[in-house]
Design a protein around this motif. Structure first.
Motif, PDB file in Angstrom:
ATOM      1  N   ALA A 209      10.073  76.010  21.291  1.00 52.93           N
ATOM      2  CA  ALA A 209       9.416  75.158  20.309  1.00 52.93           C
ATOM      3  C   ALA A 209       8.370  74.277  20.966  1.00 52.93           C
ATOM      4  CB  ALA A 209      10.455  74.305  19.572  1.00 52.93           C
TER       5      ALA A 209
ATOM      6  N   THR B  76      -4.904  71.805  13.038  1.00 46.20           N
ATOM      7  CA  THR B  76      -5.663  72.132  11.825  1.00 46.20           C
ATOM      8  C   THR B  76      -7.147  72.138  12.157  1.00 46.20           C
ATOM      9  OG1 THR B  76      -3.999  71.143  10.373  1.00 46.20           O
ATOM     10  CG2 THR B  76      -6.207  71.421   9.466  1.00 46.20           C
TER      11      THR B  76
ATOM     12  N   ALA C 214      -7.029  72.461  19.829  1.00 45.56           N
ATOM     13  CA  ALA C 214      -5.819  72.795  20.582  1.00 45.56           C
ATOM     14  C   ALA C 214      -6.079  72.735  22.081  1.00 45.56           C
ATOM     15  CB  ALA C 214      -5.327  74.184  20.177  1.00 45.56           C
TER      16      ALA C 214
ATOM     17  N   ASP D  77      -0.864  77.898  14.821  1.00 47.13           N
ATOM     18  CA  ASP D  77       0.064  77.633  15.929  1.00 47.13           C
ATOM     19  C   ASP D  77      -0.400  78.423  17.146  1.00 47.13           C
ATOM     20  OD1 ASP D  77       1.580  76.070  14.232  1.00 47.13           O
ATOM     21  OD2 ASP D  77       2.922  77.716  13.688  1.00 47.13           O
TER      22      ASP D  77
ATOM     23  N   GLU E  10      -4.665  76.294   9.389  1.00 43.61           N
ATOM     24  CA  GLU E  10      -3.623  75.707  10.234  1.00 43.61           C
ATOM     25  C   GLU E  10      -3.114  76.798  11.158  1.00 43.61           C
ATOM     26  OE1 GLU E  10       0.676  73.367   9.831  1.00 43.61           O
ATOM     27  OE2 GLU E  10      -0.424  74.027   8.055  1.00 43.61           O
TER      28      GLU E  10
ATOM     29  N   VAL F 221       4.611  75.619  21.761  1.00 44.53           N
ATOM     30  CA  VAL F 221       3.682  75.906  20.665  1.00 44.53           C
ATOM     31  C   VAL F 221       3.023  74.599  20.223  1.00 44.53           C
ATOM     32  CG1 VAL F 221       3.455  76.693  18.283  1.00 44.53           C
ATOM     33  CG2 VAL F 221       4.939  77.916  19.863  1.00 44.53           C
ATOM     34  N   ILE F 222       1.725  74.680  20.010  1.00 44.97           N
ATOM     35  CA  ILE F 222       0.999  73.517  19.504  1.00 44.97           C
ATOM     36  C   ILE F 222       0.406  73.864  18.144  1.00 44.97           C
ATOM     37  CG2 ILE F 222      -1.121  74.188  20.711  1.00 44.97           C
ATOM     38  CD1 ILE F 222      -1.733  71.214  21.029  1.00 44.97           C
ATOM     39  N   ASN F 223       0.595  72.961  17.197  1.00 41.45           N
ATOM     40  CA  ASN F 223       0.126  73.173  15.828  1.00 41.45           C
ATOM     41  C   ASN F 223      -1.108  72.312  15.573  1.00 41.45           C
ATOM     42  OD1 ASN F 223       0.318  71.910  12.823  1.00 41.45           O
ATOM     43  ND2 ASN F 223       0.831  74.073  12.792  1.00 41.45           N
TER      44      ASN F 223
ATOM     45  N   LYS G 103       0.098  82.247  17.486  1.00 40.79           N
ATOM     46  CA  LYS G 103       1.439  82.651  17.076  1.00 40.79           C
ATOM     47  C   LYS G 103       1.538  82.775  15.561  1.00 40.79           C
ATOM     48  CE  LYS G 103       6.321  81.722  17.976  1.00 40.79           C
ATOM     49  NZ  LYS G 103       7.282  80.841  18.687  1.00 40.79           N
ATOM     50  N   ASN G 104       0.987  81.810  14.848  1.00 45.25           N
ATOM     51  CA  ASN G 104       0.967  81.845  13.382  1.00 45.25           C
ATOM     52  C   ASN G 104      -0.347  81.247  12.905  1.00 45.25           C
ATOM     53  OD1 ASN G 104       3.735  82.787  12.611  1.00 45.25           O
ATOM     54  ND2 ASN G 104       4.341  80.977  13.785  1.00 45.25           N
TER      55      ASN G 104
END
Length: 256
Positions: free
Chosen positions: A39, A46, A198, A252, A250, A42-44, A213-214
């Motif tokens: 967890a 926008t 990011a 990840d 958005e 991962v960097i989230n 990732k997403n």
């Protein structure tokens, strides 16, 4: 009396069960630590992008509506009496076949209510009137032509809007026909913006950004120029000639 062999067997079983429980607990702890580590890897972020556009098409509707309380025939006679003025107006606009669309004429009774006072009490009373109407749609890439038609309509329909006949006009709708291309370009720009953000965050901690990732695409906001209000479900302004289109994504990213 319990035999020594049985006591020894019980001790061995208890030790085995305790060892297995400790082993499983260890696996659970290790898995939990691994999940936390994944967890944290991962960097989230926008990302957003905005582009200004100018509408390239205009649409305008107006409806000729004749109303008579007595009969449908009387309503139709009034409606027909307005046609020369309407036709002269349309001819003056020099519209091509693709720029003008006439809806079918509709005719029939219409129910409505009025408030009447009887013995000091107000009550709703149902009434019937007869309506004949036709809607015209003007649509053109020549925006000035549509704007000119709206301006000319005010004086052109003064004489027609009498004897129970009204001319109901809508506001001009301003559209942009190449919106699909703009959306694709903005999604790319918004994704690049997210990646830059990011990278800035990761580099401040001595890390770097890896693969995506997403990714989730937000709604598009098409608003009047310099408008800041947004809607959760997205917006599509048609009231303004000059607009802003905004895209949001958005994403990840894996942190290395």
């Amino acid at each position: 009396m319990t035999s020594p062999n049985r006591v020894g067997l019980t001790t061995v079983l208890a030790t085995a069960i305790a060892s297995a429980a400790f082993f499983l607990t260890g696996l659970t702890v290790v898995r939990g630590l691994a999940d936390v580590k994944n967890a944290s890897d991962v960097i989230n972020v926008t990302g957003s992008a905005r582009r200004s556009i100018t509408s390239d098409q205009a649409v305008w509707h107006f409806t000729v509506r004749s109303v008579n309380d007595q009969s449908l025939q009387a309503a139709y006679r009034s409606f027909r009496a307005t046609q020369p003025a309407v036709e002269d107006f349309l001819k003056a606009q020099a519209l091509s076949g693709s720029e003008l669309r006439r809806e079918p004429v509709t005719a029939g009774p219409e129910q409505y209510t009025v408030i009447e006072t009887l013995n000091g009490e107000n009550r709703e009373v149902a009434r019937t009137r007869y309506v004949v109407s036709e809607t015209y749609r003007l649509q053109s890439n020549d925006i000035q032509k549509i704007q000119g038609a709206v301006s000319a309509a005010t004086s052109a329909f003064v004489d027609a809007s009498t004897g129970g006949v009204t001319i109901e006009s809508s506001d001009i709708e301003y559209l942009y026909t190449r919106l699909a291309d703009v959306r694709l370009a903005l999604l790319k720009e918004a994704s690049q913006d997210a990646q830059r953000r990011a990278q800035a965050i990761a580099q401040s901690a001595g890390n770097s950004v890896g693969a995506v990732k997403n990714a989730r695409m937000g709604v598009f906001q098409i608003t009047p120029r310099f408008e800041t209000s947004v809607e959760d479900s997205g917006s599509y302004d048609t009231s303004s000639l000059e607009k802003d289109v905004t895209a949001v994504v958005e994403i990840d990213f894996v942190v290395r």
